[in-house]
Design an enzyme around this catalytic site. Structure first.
Site, PDB file in Angstrom:
ATOM      1  N   HIS A 241       0.864   6.658   0.601  1.00 28.12           N
ATOM      2  CA  HIS A 241       1.343   5.430  -0.039  1.00 28.12           C
ATOM      3  C   HIS A 241       2.609   5.009   0.700  1.00 28.12           C
ATOM      4  O   HIS A 241       3.461   5.853   1.003  1.00 28.12           O
ATOM      5  CB  HIS A 241       1.628   5.726  -1.520  1.00 28.12           C
ATOM      6  CG  HIS A 241       1.841   4.523  -2.356  1.00 28.12           C
ATOM      7  ND1 HIS A 241       2.954   3.726  -2.232  1.00 28.12           N
ATOM      8  CD2 HIS A 241       1.105   3.964  -3.349  1.00 28.12           C
ATOM      9  CE1 HIS A 241       2.881   2.730  -3.109  1.00 28.12           C
ATOM     10  NE2 HIS A 241       1.755   2.849  -3.790  1.00 28.12           N
ATOM     11  N   ARG A 262       5.514  -4.920  -3.164  1.00 24.10           N
ATOM     12  CA  ARG A 262       5.175  -5.548  -1.880  1.00 24.10           C
ATOM     13  C   ARG A 262       4.259  -6.742  -2.116  1.00 24.10           C
ATOM     14  O   ARG A 262       4.410  -7.778  -1.484  1.00 24.10           O
ATOM     15  CB  ARG A 262       4.480  -4.553  -0.950  1.00 24.10           C
ATOM     16  CG  ARG A 262       5.416  -3.565  -0.317  1.00 24.10           C
ATOM     17  CD  ARG A 262       4.686  -2.703   0.682  1.00 24.10           C
ATOM     18  NE  ARG A 262       3.661  -1.881   0.069  1.00 24.10           N
ATOM     19  CZ  ARG A 262       2.356  -1.998   0.274  1.00 24.10           C
ATOM     20  NH1 ARG A 262       1.888  -2.895   1.126  1.00 24.10           N
ATOM     21  NH2 ARG A 262       1.497  -1.212  -0.346  1.00 24.10           N
TER      22      ARG A 262
END
Ligand SMILES: Cc1cc2nc3c(=O)[nH]c(=O)nc-3n(C[C@H](O)[C@H](O)[C@H](O)COP(=O)(O)OP(=O)(O)OC[C@H]3O[C@@H](n4cnc5c(N)ncnc54)[C@H](O)[C@@H]3O)c2cc1C
Length: 572
Positions: A241, A262
Site C-alpha cells: 500500500h 490520494r
C-alpha cells in the site's frame, strides 16, 4: 488414543483464526442445524485481533440493479491482471450480496444509508461502479464486533490467546485431524482433535521492514498449510500500500493512511519538494493504482530523494484543512495521535506491506488438496490474481469463511474420527521447545535482518540477483534460528513466541522468493526490474508450491479461462 499427557480437546470443526473468515465460518456451521461441536482458536482476543477489524474503506458488493456480477467479476480480473482463479472470483462476486444481507438482517451489522434507506455505496479504486459498502471509516469494527457478539450468543467454544503451532496428521500421515495449540499465557500445550480443520489466520506480510497488518499476524496459517503439504498458489504476489505512516522509532510505523486521501486530491512529494508522480504518471499522478504509486515512491526513496526516515511526504493540506477534517476525521485523529497535523502539514509516509494474494489453493468449497483441511480468507489464494482491489479483501474473508462453514458442516457428517499421530506431537514439542534455556544467539537481530533484506530484495522491486541474495540470506537465517537461545519457560514468553513467528516468516519468505524468481515478467504487485514488462504470451499462468519430503516443489499451470478469455476485454 494418545500416549502423551497433553490435554486433548475433541471437536467436530476446528477454526484457526477469528477474523471475518473464522467468525463467519463458525456462525454458518453453528446455524446448519447439525448440532456440531465448533471450536475457534485465536492468537488474540476474539473480536479484537486480526485485520478484519482494521478495515476502514469497506466491502465490495453488487447491490444496485444498475451494477452487475459481470461488472464486479471483470473489475476483479482486471485488477488481478487475469491470473485469478475464475471460479473463485465468480464465487466471491455472486455470494457477496447474500453475505452482506445476512450480516445486516441476521447478525446485526448496520451499514451507512442513503436518504431513501438503501445501503450507501462509495467509489473505490479499480471499480466500474460505486459498490463499496461501509460504516463510516470504521467498517471492520462494525463487522467484527457484531459477528463476535453472535458467536458469544451461540453454542460455539473459543480459546482466546491460544496459538496454533502446527497441523496434525493421522498416523498414516494422509489426513489432517486438528492442530497442536499453545495457551500463550499459561504456556500449556493442547491438542485440538477435529474432524474438519479450517485455517484462516489472515496471512499477513509482516516479514517486511514496514507493514500494515495487525501485530498478532506472522503468516502463521500460510506456514502451517505449506509445512503440512497443502498446495500453495501465487506466493510471489504481495501487495504494498503506498501510504503507510512513518512514526520514527515506533512499531506502529507502516500503519495505513487510507487510499481515499490520494483519491480526493492529496499529493506526494519527495525530500527535494518535487511532486514526483507528475514524472512517473503524468495523467493519473497520485491517483494511479496502488502498485504503481508504491513503486514510484520506492524508486524515489532508493534514489536518495526520500526523507531522512526513508519515506516521502503526503500533503493533504492542498485540499484545504476544512475539507480534510470533515472528510477524513479518522486519518486526522490517527496522525494527531502521533503528533502530526494532517490538515495543515506534510506527513511522512512510505509504501508498506499490506496483503498476500497468494496462499493455499482451494476449491470453491474451501477444501485444500489434503483431506480434512480447509482454508479461507487471506490464508487462501487465487481469488485476486496478481492484485487485490480495495474492498475485495473483507468480502473474500466473509464470503469464503461462510462457505467453509457450510461445507465443513456437511462434510463432517458421517466422516470417521481418525486418531492423531502422537509421535508427530512429541516431535513438534521437542522442536519448538529447543531454544528454551539454551545459551545461544539473540533472536531479534535475525528478524531485523530478514525484514530489511526482504524490503530491498523480495519487496516492491525485485530482480534475479536480488532475489537470489535474499533467498540465500533466508536460508542462513533459518539455520541460525537453531542457535537462538531464549530464557524462561513456555508461559507468557514473548521472545519464544517471536521465535515461532520468525520461523513462520522465514518459511513464507522463502515461498515468496522462490515464486518471484520463476515469474520473469512484471504483473500487478510483482515487479521485476530485469523483466519490467508484462508478458501475456508466456505468463498467463500460476505458480504452485507443494512441500514433499521436506523440499519445496515448484510447478506451474496455465490459468483456466472458463468464464472469460483475456481477448474478450482490454485489461492493459
Ligand atoms: C489497515 C488495513 C485496512 C484494510 N482495509 C480494508 C478495506 O477497507 N477493505 C477490504 O476489503 N480489505 C481491507 N483490508 C484487508 C482485510 O482486512 C483482510 O483482507 C481481511 O480482513 C482478512 O480476513 P481474515 O479473516 O482472513 O483474517 P483476519 O481478520 O486478519 O483474522 C486473522 C485471525 O487469525 C488469528 N491468528 C493469527 N495467527 C494465529 C495462530 N497462529 N493461531 C491462532 N490464531 C491466529 C488472529 O489473531 C485473528 O483472529 C485491510 C487490511 C488492513 C491491514
Amino acid at each position: 488414543m494418545s500416549k502423551t499427557a497433553i490435554p486433548v480437546v475433541e471437536t467436530d470443526i476446528l477454526i484457526l483464526g477469528a477474523g471475518g473468515a473464522g467468525l463467519c465460518a463458525a456462525l454458518r456451521a453453528a446455524d446448519s442445524g447439525k448440532k456440531l461441536k465448533i471450536l475457534i482458536v485465536t492468537k488474540a482476543i476474539i473480536g479484537k485481533g486480526g485485520c478484519s477489524r482494521m478495515v476502514q474503506g469497506g466491502y465490495n458488493v453488487v447491490l444496485n440493479p444498475a451494477d452487475s456480477f459481470e461488472k464486479h467479476f471483470i473489475d476483479t480480473l482486471k485488477g488481478g491482471q487475469f491470473i485469478n482463479n475464475q471460479d473463485l472470483a465468480w464465487e466471491l462476486v455472486t455470494v457477496a450480496p447474500a453475505r452482506v444481507k445476512e450480516m445486516e438482517t441476521k447478525y446485526g451489522c448496520f451499514f451507512d444509508r442513503n436518504p431513501d434507506g438503501t445501503i450507501h455505496q462509495k467509489p473505490f479504486a479499480g471499480q466500474s461502479f460505486d459498490r463499496t459498502v461501509h460504516k463510516g471509516d470504521l467498517t471492520g469494527i462494525e463487522i467484527v464486533s457484531r459477528l463476535a457478539e453472535q458467536v458469544f450468543n451461540r453454542d460455539i467454544e473459543y480459546l482466546d490467546e491460544h496459538r496454533a503451532v502446527e497441523l496434525l496428521f493421522d498416523p498414516e500421515g494422509t489426513r489432517i485431524v486438528g492442530a497442536l495449540l499453545i495457551d500463550i499465557g499459561r504456556g500449556d500445550f493442547i491438542i485440538a482433535h477435529a474432524r474438519a480443520t479450517l485455517v484462516c489466520t489472515g496471512g499477513g506480510p509482516t516479514m517486511y521492514k514496514l507493514f500494515a497488518p495487525s501485530l498478532d499476524k506472522s503468516a502463521d496459517g500460510i506456514a502451517l498449510l505449506y509445512r503440512a503439504g497443502a498446495e500453495m498458489i501465487d506466493m510471489e504476489m504481495v501487495q504494498f500500500h503506498p501510504t503507510g505512516l512513518i512514526v520514527p522509532g515506533s512499531n506502529t510505523s507502516g500503519t495505513l493512511l487510507e487510499e481515499g486521501l490520494r483519491g480526493a486530491g492529496a499529493q506526494l512529494f519527495n525530500a527535494l519538494g518535487e511532486r514526483f508522480m507528475e514524472r512517473y504518471a503524468p495523467n493519473e499522478k497520485e491517483r494511479a493504482t496502488r502498485d504503481v504509486v508504491s513503486r514510484c515512491s520506492f524508486m524515489e526513496i532508493m534514489a536518495g530523494r526520500g526523507t531522512s526516515h526513508g519515506g516521502v511526504f503526503i500533503d493533504a493540506s492542498v485540499m484545504g484543512p476544512e475539507f480534510v477534517m470533515k472528510n477524513f476525521p479518522g486519518m486526522v485523529e490517527r496522525c494527531r495521535d502521533y503528533g502530526f497535523d494532517l490538515p495543515h502539514e506534510r506527513v511522512e509516509v512510505s509504501p508498506t506491506a499490506h496483503y498476500f494474494m497468494g496462499g493455499a489453493f482451494i476449491d470453491p468449497a474451501c477444501r485444500t488438496d489434503l483431506e480434512g483441511l480447509y482454508a479461507a480468507g487471506e490464508d487462501s489464494g487465487g481469488v485476486h490474481g496478481s492484485n487485490r482491489l480495495g474492498g475485495n479483501g473483507i468480502a473474500d474473508s466473509t464470503v469464503f469463511g461462510g462457505i467453509a462453514g457450510d461445507f465443513m458442516a456437511n462434510d463432517v457428517i458421517g466422516r470417521q474420527r481418525f486418531p492423531f499421530d502422537a509421535q508427530q506431537v512429541e516431535r513438534i514439542i521437542r522442536d519448538i521447545q529447543s531454544p528454551l534455556g539454551r545459551e545461544g544467539i539473540d533472536l531479534y537481530p535475525l528478524r531485523t535482518q530478514l525484514r530489511l533484506s526482504n524490503w530491498e530484495r523480495l519487496g516492491i522491486i525485485r530482480s534475479e540477483a536480488g532475489l537470489k541474495e535474499g533467498l540465500q540470506l533466508i536460508r542462513e537465517l533459518s539455520d541460525k534460528t537453531h542457535q537462538v537461545g531464549i530464557e524462561g519457560t513456555t508461559a507468557y514468553n514473548i521472545p519464544w513466541n517471536d521465535w515461532m513467528n520468525l520461523r513462520n516468516m522465514l518459511d513464507v519468505s522463502e515461498l515468496i522468493g522462490r515464486s518471484a524468481l520463476e515469474r520473469r515478467e512484471s504483473r500487478g504487485a510483482h515487479y521485476r526490474s530485469d523483466f519490467p514488462k508484462k508478458n501475456n504470451r508466456e505468463y498467463l499462468k500460476n505458480f504452485f508450491i507443494k512441500r514433499k519430503n521436506g523440499e519445496i516443489h515448484l510447478y506451474e499451470r496455465p490459468v483456466v479461462f472458463n468464464r472469460l478469455k483475456p481477448e474478450e476485454i482490454n485489461f492493459e
